[in-house]
Design a protein around this motif. Structure first.
Motif, mmCIF file in Angstrom:
data_model
loop_
_atom_site.group_PDB
_atom_site.id
_atom_site.type_symbol
_atom_site.label_atom_id
_atom_site.label_comp_id
_atom_site.label_asym_id
_atom_site.label_seq_id
_atom_site.Cartn_x
_atom_site.Cartn_y
_atom_site.Cartn_z
ATOM 1 N N ILE A 126 15.254 18.388 9.966
ATOM 2 C CA ILE A 126 14.945 17.764 11.264
ATOM 3 C C ILE A 126 16.030 16.742 11.559
ATOM 4 N N GLY A 127 16.829 17.013 12.564
ATOM 5 C CA GLY A 127 17.867 16.067 12.964
ATOM 6 C C GLY A 127 17.351 15.165 14.070
ATOM 7 N N PRO A 128 18.201 14.285 14.583
ATOM 8 C CA PRO A 128 17.765 13.365 15.629
ATOM 9 C C PRO A 128 17.313 14.071 16.911
ATOM 10 N N VAL A 129 17.925 15.220 17.221
ATOM 11 C CA VAL A 129 17.556 15.931 18.456
ATOM 12 C C VAL A 129 16.143 16.499 18.336
ATOM 13 N N THR A 130 15.857 17.163 17.212
ATOM 14 C CA THR A 130 14.512 17.726 17.008
ATOM 15 C C THR A 130 13.480 16.616 16.848
ATOM 16 N N ALA A 131 13.859 15.530 16.193
ATOM 17 C CA ALA A 131 12.944 14.391 16.053
ATOM 18 C C ALA A 131 12.548 13.861 17.422
ATOM 19 N N GLN A 132 13.520 13.788 18.350
ATOM 20 C CA GLN A 132 13.220 13.319 19.707
ATOM 21 C C GLN A 132 12.307 14.310 20.431
ATOM 22 N N LYS A 133 12.492 15.615 20.162
ATOM 23 C CA LYS A 133 11.617 16.623 20.780
ATOM 24 C C LYS A 133 10.178 16.465 20.298
ATOM 25 N N ILE A 134 9.999 16.101 19.012
ATOM 26 C CA ILE A 134 8.649 15.862 18.481
ATOM 27 C C ILE A 134 8.024 14.652 19.183
ATOM 28 N N ALA A 187 0.846 -1.198 0.000
ATOM 29 C CA ALA A 187 0.000 0.000 0.000
ATOM 30 C C ALA A 187 0.877 1.242 0.000
ATOM 31 N N ALA A 188 0.372 2.314 -0.603
ATOM 32 C CA ALA A 188 1.104 3.576 -0.637
ATOM 33 C C ALA A 188 0.141 4.711 -0.393
ATOM 34 N N GLY A 189 0.680 5.877 -0.105
ATOM 35 C CA GLY A 189 -0.159 7.050 0.092
ATOM 36 C C GLY A 189 -0.702 7.119 1.509
ATOM 37 N N PRO A 190 -1.799 7.877 1.711
ATOM 38 C CA PRO A 190 -2.320 8.114 3.046
ATOM 39 C C PRO A 190 -2.753 6.842 3.766
ATOM 40 N N GLY A 191 -3.118 5.788 3.043
ATOM 41 C CA GLY A 191 -3.519 4.539 3.677
ATOM 42 C C GLY A 191 -2.373 3.881 4.414
ATOM 43 N N ALA A 192 -1.145 4.159 4.002
ATOM 44 C CA ALA A 192 0.027 3.563 4.651
ATOM 45 C C ALA A 192 1.101 4.611 4.850
ATOM 46 N N PRO A 193 0.864 5.556 5.741
ATOM 47 C CA PRO A 193 1.817 6.645 5.918
ATOM 48 C C PRO A 193 3.176 6.171 6.375
ATOM 49 N N THR A 194 3.231 5.146 7.197
ATOM 50 C CA THR A 194 4.526 4.716 7.708
ATOM 51 C C THR A 194 5.343 4.026 6.628
ATOM 52 N N PRO A 201 3.029 11.701 2.853
ATOM 53 C CA PRO A 201 3.446 12.464 4.029
ATOM 54 C C PRO A 201 3.812 11.561 5.210
ATOM 55 N N VAL A 202 4.653 12.076 6.082
ATOM 56 C CA VAL A 202 4.989 11.395 7.333
ATOM 57 C C VAL A 202 3.927 11.800 8.356
ATOM 58 N N HIS A 203 3.277 10.826 8.952
ATOM 59 C CA HIS A 203 2.224 11.120 9.934
ATOM 60 C C HIS A 203 2.845 11.326 11.305
ATOM 61 N N LEU A 204 2.682 12.533 11.837
ATOM 62 C CA LEU A 204 3.319 12.930 13.090
ATOM 63 C C LEU A 204 2.854 12.082 14.279
ATOM 64 N N SER A 205 1.634 11.558 14.231
ATOM 65 C CA SER A 205 1.091 10.815 15.369
ATOM 66 C C SER A 205 1.599 9.387 15.461
ATOM 67 N N THR A 206 2.204 8.869 14.348
ATOM 68 C CA THR A 206 2.665 7.474 14.370
ATOM 69 C C THR A 206 4.120 7.312 13.944
ATOM 70 N N ALA A 207 4.739 8.383 13.480
ATOM 71 C CA ALA A 207 6.097 8.282 12.930
ATOM 72 C C ALA A 207 7.120 7.910 14.000
ATOM 73 N N THR A 208 8.134 7.173 13.576
ATOM 74 C CA THR A 208 9.232 6.803 14.470
ATOM 75 C C THR A 208 10.307 7.888 14.435
ATOM 76 N N LEU A 209 11.275 7.764 15.311
ATOM 77 C CA LEU A 209 12.388 8.718 15.354
ATOM 78 C C LEU A 209 13.106 8.763 14.007
ATOM 79 N N GLU A 210 13.331 7.587 13.405
ATOM 80 C CA GLU A 210 14.038 7.518 12.120
ATOM 81 C C GLU A 210 13.239 8.216 11.019
ATOM 82 N N GLN A 211 11.929 8.029 11.012
ATOM 83 C CA GLN A 211 11.096 8.655 9.985
ATOM 84 C C GLN A 211 11.088 10.174 10.126
ATOM 85 N N LEU A 212 11.028 10.659 11.351
ATOM 86 C CA LEU A 212 11.064 12.112 11.564
ATOM 87 C C LEU A 212 12.438 12.677 11.225
#
Length: 200
Positions: A156-164, A116-123, A139-150
């Protein structure tokens, strides 16, 4: 003179009655005192209240057998939520989600289908993005994204990704992309750059 013994016995009876009355009075006062052990019984109920506040509610959707809202213990993982939803279907691609990620109250967990691709499978889209560039499939979904995806998002580096992730843990799932402005290190210019690359 012959009446003297009667007077003595009458005096003794009155004295005995008076002593008996005093004994009864003081005895009733002693018995009426509250027992010290009775006050120690009540404090046993509070743990039920703390148990009620340690639950989170999540929405599990996508390739699971029983999608829906589920109440789980705080500190649970995405794997626990998927298991509560009846487990993944044979079409699910569990490699595209982080099953070890902690649950946040109000979070939506999307279990993508294979291919699957697109909004149905954001991750899935976020997982296949190139390093330093925009995600290639959606798009990367902010509510389910992992540190690596962010971390894969531009600027967005690892520090800001962790802040998210920390913000999401404290406040729950994102309801708008504009909430990124509340994350330390993301200003209006960075937010404008990310608006087309992320979704709540």
């Amino acid at each position: 003179m012959p009446e003297l013994p009667f007077e003595l016995s009458r005096r003794r009876i009155l004295l005995a009655v008076g002593c008996l009355a005093l004994l009864l009075f003081f005895g009733s006062k002693l018995l009426a005192r509250p027992q010290p052990t009775a006050a120690l019984a009540p404090p046993a109920a509070p743990p039920a209240e703390t148990a009620a506040t340690t639950a989170v509610v999540v929405d599990v959707v996508g390739a699971v057998r029983k999608p829906g809202l589920y109440r789980l213990e705080q500190g649970g993982r995405i794997a626990d939520a998927v298991a509560r939803a009846g487990g993944a279907t044979p079409k699910a691609d569990l490699a595209l989600i982080n099953l070890a990620a902690p649950l946040a109250d109000g979070e939506q967990i999307v279990v993508p289908k294979r291919g699957a691709a697109g909004p149905g499978a954001p991750t899935a889209a976020a997982g296949s993005s190139g390093s330093g560039g925009a995600p290639s499939g959606g798009p990367v979904h902010l509510s389910t994204a992992t540190l690596e995806q962010l971390d894969s998002l531009p600027g967005i580096g690892p520090v800001t990704a962790q802040k998210i992730l920390d913000y999401r843990q404290r406040h729950g799932a994102f309801t708008s992309v504009d909430e990124l402005d509340a994350v330390p290190g993301i200003g209006p210019a960075r937010l404008d750059q990310l608006k087309d690359l992320v979704a709540p």
